[in-house]
Design a protein around this motif. Sequence first.
Motif, short mmCIF file in Angstrom:
data_model
loop_
_atom_site.label_atom_id
_atom_site.label_comp_id
_atom_site.label_asym_id
_atom_site.label_seq_id
_atom_site.Cartn_x
_atom_site.Cartn_y
_atom_site.Cartn_z
N SER A 1 0.84 -1.21 0.00
CA SER A 1 0.00 0.00 0.00
C SER A 1 0.87 1.25 0.00
CB SER A 1 -0.93 0.00 1.22
OG SER A 1 -1.84 -1.05 1.15
N GLN A 2 1.96 1.21 0.77
CA GLN A 2 2.85 2.37 0.82
C GLN A 2 3.51 2.59 -0.54
OE1 GLN A 2 3.21 4.63 3.36
NE2 GLN A 2 4.29 5.76 1.77
N ALA A 3 3.91 1.49 -1.17
CA ALA A 3 4.53 1.60 -2.49
C ALA A 3 3.53 2.17 -3.49
CB ALA A 3 5.04 0.25 -2.97
N ARG A 4 2.29 1.75 -3.42
CA ARG A 4 1.24 2.27 -4.32
C ARG A 4 1.00 3.75 -4.05
NH1 ARG A 4 -2.82 -1.26 -6.56
NH2 ARG A 4 -4.36 0.29 -5.90
N ALA A 5 0.96 4.11 -2.75
CA ALA A 5 0.75 5.52 -2.39
C ALA A 5 1.91 6.37 -2.89
CB ALA A 5 0.59 5.66 -0.88
N ASP A 6 3.14 5.87 -2.71
CA ASP A 6 4.31 6.62 -3.19
C ASP A 6 4.27 6.78 -4.70
OD1 ASP A 6 5.22 6.76 -0.59
OD2 ASP A 6 6.70 5.16 -0.80
N LEU A 7 3.88 5.72 -5.41
CA LEU A 7 3.79 5.79 -6.87
C LEU A 7 2.73 6.80 -7.29
CD1 LEU A 7 4.53 4.84 -9.69
CD2 LEU A 7 2.90 2.96 -9.42
N LYS A 8 1.58 6.78 -6.61
CA LYS A 8 0.51 7.73 -6.94
C LYS A 8 0.97 9.17 -6.71
CE LYS A 8 -3.35 4.58 -6.07
NZ LYS A 8 -4.49 4.28 -5.20
N LYS A 9 1.68 9.41 -5.60
CA LYS A 9 2.19 10.75 -5.32
C LYS A 9 3.20 11.17 -6.38
CE LYS A 9 1.58 10.70 -0.31
NZ LYS A 9 2.26 10.68 1.00
N SER A 10 4.07 10.26 -6.75
CA SER A 10 5.07 10.55 -7.77
C SER A 10 4.42 10.86 -9.12
CB SER A 10 6.02 9.35 -7.92
OG SER A 10 6.92 9.56 -8.98
N LEU A 11 3.41 10.08 -9.48
CA LEU A 11 2.70 10.32 -10.74
C LEU A 11 1.97 11.66 -10.72
CD1 LEU A 11 1.33 6.74 -11.43
CD2 LEU A 11 3.23 7.89 -12.59
N LYS B 1 2.80 14.30 -8.94
CA LYS B 1 3.82 15.35 -9.02
C LYS B 1 4.31 15.52 -10.45
CE LYS B 1 8.21 16.79 -7.05
NZ LYS B 1 9.30 16.48 -6.13
N SER B 2 4.53 14.41 -11.13
CA SER B 2 4.97 14.45 -12.52
C SER B 2 3.91 15.11 -13.39
CB SER B 2 5.24 13.03 -13.00
OG SER B 2 5.62 13.02 -14.35
N TRP B 3 2.64 14.81 -13.15
CA TRP B 3 1.54 15.41 -13.92
C TRP B 3 1.51 16.91 -13.70
CZ3 TRP B 3 -2.79 18.35 -13.52
CH2 TRP B 3 -3.69 18.30 -14.60
N GLU B 4 1.67 17.34 -12.44
CA GLU B 4 1.66 18.78 -12.14
C GLU B 4 2.81 19.49 -12.84
OE1 GLU B 4 1.64 18.58 -7.88
OE2 GLU B 4 -0.55 18.79 -7.78
N GLN B 5 4.00 18.85 -12.85
CA GLN B 5 5.14 19.45 -13.55
C GLN B 5 4.85 19.54 -15.05
OE1 GLN B 5 8.22 16.75 -12.31
NE2 GLN B 5 8.85 18.05 -10.60
N GLY B 6 4.22 18.51 -15.59
CA GLY B 6 3.84 18.54 -17.00
C GLY B 6 2.85 19.65 -17.28
N GLN B 7 1.89 19.82 -16.38
CA GLN B 7 0.89 20.87 -16.55
C GLN B 7 1.56 22.25 -16.56
OE1 GLN B 7 -1.82 21.51 -13.25
NE2 GLN B 7 -3.46 22.13 -14.63
N LYS B 8 2.52 22.46 -15.67
CA LYS B 8 3.24 23.75 -15.64
C LYS B 8 4.00 23.96 -16.94
CE LYS B 8 3.75 23.95 -10.62
NZ LYS B 8 4.68 23.84 -9.49
N LEU B 9 4.62 22.89 -17.46
CA LEU B 9 5.35 23.02 -18.72
C LEU B 9 4.41 23.37 -19.87
CD1 LEU B 9 7.90 20.07 -18.52
CD2 LEU B 9 8.41 22.51 -18.53
N VAL B 10 3.22 22.77 -19.87
CA VAL B 10 2.25 23.08 -20.92
C VAL B 10 1.86 24.56 -20.84
CG1 VAL B 10 -0.13 22.69 -21.68
CG2 VAL B 10 1.35 20.74 -21.19
N ILE B 11 1.62 25.06 -19.64
CA ILE B 11 1.20 26.46 -19.47
C ILE B 11 2.32 27.40 -19.92
CG2 ILE B 11 0.67 28.21 -17.72
CD1 ILE B 11 -0.89 25.96 -16.22
N THR B 12 3.55 27.15 -19.46
CA THR B 12 4.65 28.03 -19.87
C THR B 12 4.94 27.88 -21.36
OG1 THR B 12 6.34 26.41 -19.23
CG2 THR B 12 5.74 28.07 -17.59
N GLY B 13 4.81 26.66 -21.87
CA GLY B 13 5.02 26.44 -23.31
C GLY B 13 4.02 27.18 -24.15
N GLU B 14 2.75 27.14 -23.75
CA GLU B 14 1.71 27.86 -24.49
C GLU B 14 1.98 29.35 -24.48
OE1 GLU B 14 -1.85 26.47 -22.54
OE2 GLU B 14 -2.05 24.75 -23.91
N ALA B 15 2.43 29.88 -23.33
CA ALA B 15 2.74 31.31 -23.24
C ALA B 15 3.91 31.67 -24.16
CB ALA B 15 3.07 31.69 -21.80
N ARG B 16 4.92 30.80 -24.21
CA ARG B 16 6.08 31.06 -25.08
C ARG B 16 5.67 31.01 -26.56
NH1 ARG B 16 10.86 30.97 -22.11
NH2 ARG B 16 10.73 29.78 -20.20
#
Length: 121
Positions: free
Chosen positions: A38-48, A50-65
């Motif tokens: 369960s902890q491994a699944r929770a860690d994976l979900k948190k990691s995913l 976080k990765s999605w949020e970083q991707g979202q930020k890149l999309v926003i800054t990319g669109e602005a550029r």
Amino acid sequence: MMIDWKILFGAGVTVLLLSGCATKPTIADAMRDHAGSSQARADLKKSLAKSWEQGQKLVITGEARVKSGESRIESAEKQIEKGKKEIEKGNQEISGGTKAMRDSESRFRAAFPDETLEMPK
């Protein structure tokens, strides 16, 4: 001193049976395994996430550029068009000016054949 093989064999079998019982998983072991899983699944979900949020930020800054770049290109294209028109007008002025100078010089020579035209020093 003689080794009694029956006693030794019996002791070995007893040790094997007891050690076999000790390694048999218990409910507690299953709970710990589940908790670890369960902890491994929770860690994976948190990691995913976080990765999605970083991707979202890149999309926003990319669109602005992209928008900024397109705006710069549009502005540059307008400046290029303006520059081309200035060059065209400048060439027309040079051509007209050169023609006016030749005509004026030709008319001067025709009107005043005895006078020479020299460039001032």
